[in-house]
Design a protein around this motif. Structure first.
Motif, mmCIF file in Angstrom:
data_model
loop_
_atom_site.group_PDB
_atom_site.id
_atom_site.type_symbol
_atom_site.label_atom_id
_atom_site.label_comp_id
_atom_site.label_asym_id
_atom_site.label_seq_id
_atom_site.Cartn_x
_atom_site.Cartn_y
_atom_site.Cartn_z
ATOM 1 N N LYS A 145 1.757 6.037 -7.703
ATOM 2 C CA LYS A 145 0.684 6.644 -8.420
ATOM 3 C C LYS A 145 0.885 8.121 -8.694
ATOM 4 O O LYS A 145 0.360 8.953 -9.342
ATOM 5 N N GLU A 161 1.997 1.457 -3.330
ATOM 6 C CA GLU A 161 1.314 2.010 -4.491
ATOM 7 C C GLU A 161 0.967 3.585 -4.386
ATOM 8 O O GLU A 161 0.811 4.244 -5.509
ATOM 9 N N THR A 205 -2.168 -6.723 -6.122
ATOM 10 C CA THR A 205 -2.081 -4.957 -5.956
ATOM 11 C C THR A 205 -1.128 -4.182 -6.510
ATOM 12 O O THR A 205 -1.019 -3.150 -7.032
ATOM 13 N N GLU A 215 0.695 -1.108 0.145
ATOM 14 C CA GLU A 215 -0.026 -0.052 0.206
ATOM 15 C C GLU A 215 0.742 1.279 -0.086
ATOM 16 O O GLU A 215 0.578 2.139 -0.833
#
Length: 344
Positions: free
Chosen positions: A258, A254, A281, A251
């Protein structure tokens, strides 16, 4: 009148019951990428066993076919439903295409500190790793579990990004590149020496971000760990905790990804399989280079019981994967992987 097909014997019924159990487990495994480790930590452990479930169902199917029994349809349909899982485990042919002038070769390798503690009883393993990389000389190579003593050995690369962690800052991750590095950074994971580092390189007129990702280690030694021993429950709990840490790390990664607008290549040791939520993921809509152009099982971990692919090359959809190779040289508990990709 046609003679009726003989019913299954008691042994046949027991055999079909076992077949049904493993077919159900394989069906269950298809939802594992959607099972978030923080919510279903023990269930996530099953993702490591998916190769076993697939192989066992193939065995059941072929035994029924050889026995001329329609019971083969059970495993057959379960395997068809999970066709993408099957092709992610084993590639029957290598789909290669000619690299273009705009191609780039990348390698990922968990070198296990260059065998500094003599896990492999062989001389000069560190030099053999350097020679392996030098022989292929990829444009970019990412190392996990790098040791600072080996920095000078890779002076045949012009550019580098090495991030060392730990109390004495001797080990960490490294990326070496033939192309200029215009920016570099490190993404820190809390309470662990594992992390992600990245470089932005310029290839012709394109800026490409290359990540070197090393997620939390499972720390399973196949020579010492036995799942059948009394400590198996403790081992499973430890693995479940590791998967939860991996999810948090994925996470964090990520968020960084992004915020990057460049084309991306992800190299690294995920310490989890292609059947996991963590892999799902991180991969997102990216291409898995092994699935695109690999062959065989693509085994990257020296684990004797079943083929585990936990090291990956992922690339943006805008790339074409020309080649993929899994090395067989045994200089670490991992095998090196390499891919050639082209910018469309």
């Amino acid at each position: 009148m046609r003679e009726k097909k003989k019913r299954l014997s008691i042994f046949g019924r027991i055999f079909f019951f076992l077949n049904s159990v493993f077919a159900a487990l394989l069906l269950l495994s298809y939802i594992l990428p959607y099972a978030v480790p923080k919510s279903f930590p023990i269930l996530s452990v099953l993702s490591l066993l998916v190769p076993v479930f697939i192989i066992i169902n193939f065995i059941f199917m072929f035994i029924w076919i050889l026995s001329v029994r329609r019971q083969f349809l059970l495993s057959f349909f379960v395997l068809i439903i999970g066709y993408s899982h099957v092709t992610s485990l084993y590639k029957f042919s290598r789909n290669t295409t000619a690299p273009s002038q705009n191609s780039i070769s990348v390698m990922s390798y968990n070198v296990r500190l260059f065998n500094i503690y003599n896990w492999i009883k062989e001389t000069h393993v560190d030099k053999k790793i350097v020679d392996l990389v030098h022989a292929d000389f990829p444009d970019v190579v990412a190392f996990q579990e790098f040791h600072k003593n080996q920095q000078a050995a890779f002076n045949f690369y012009t550019y580098k990004h090495v991030v060392l962690k730990g109390k004495n800052k001797k080990t960490g991750q490294a990326i070496f590149s033939k192309y200029p590095i215009v920016h570099k950074g490190s993404l820190e994971f809390p309470n662990t020496p594992n992390n992600a580092i990245y470089i932005d390189i310029v290839k012709n007129k394109d800026t490409i971000r290359v990540y070197n990702l090393h997620l939390q280690s499972l720390r399973i030694n196949p020579q010492k760990e036995e799942l059948t021993q009394e400590n198996s429950e403790r081992l499973l709990k430890r693995m479940a905790k590791t998967f939860k840490m991996q999810q948090s790390q994925a996470e964090l990664f990520e968020i960084n990804r992004k915020n990057c607008t460049y084309k991306k290549i992800i190299l690294g040791d995920f310490n989890n399989s292609q059947f996991s939520n963590v892999y799902k993921t991180i991969k997102g809509s990216m291409k898995d280079a092994f699935v695109e152009a690999g062959s065989g099982f693509g085994k990257t971990l020296d684990y004797p019981f079943f083929p585990m692919r936990i090291d990956f090359v992922l690339v943006d959809e805008s790339f074409t994967v020309n080649k993929f190779k899994t090395f067989t040289e045994h200089y670490s508990d991992h095998y090196a992987i390499q891919s050639v990709i082209s910018l469309d």
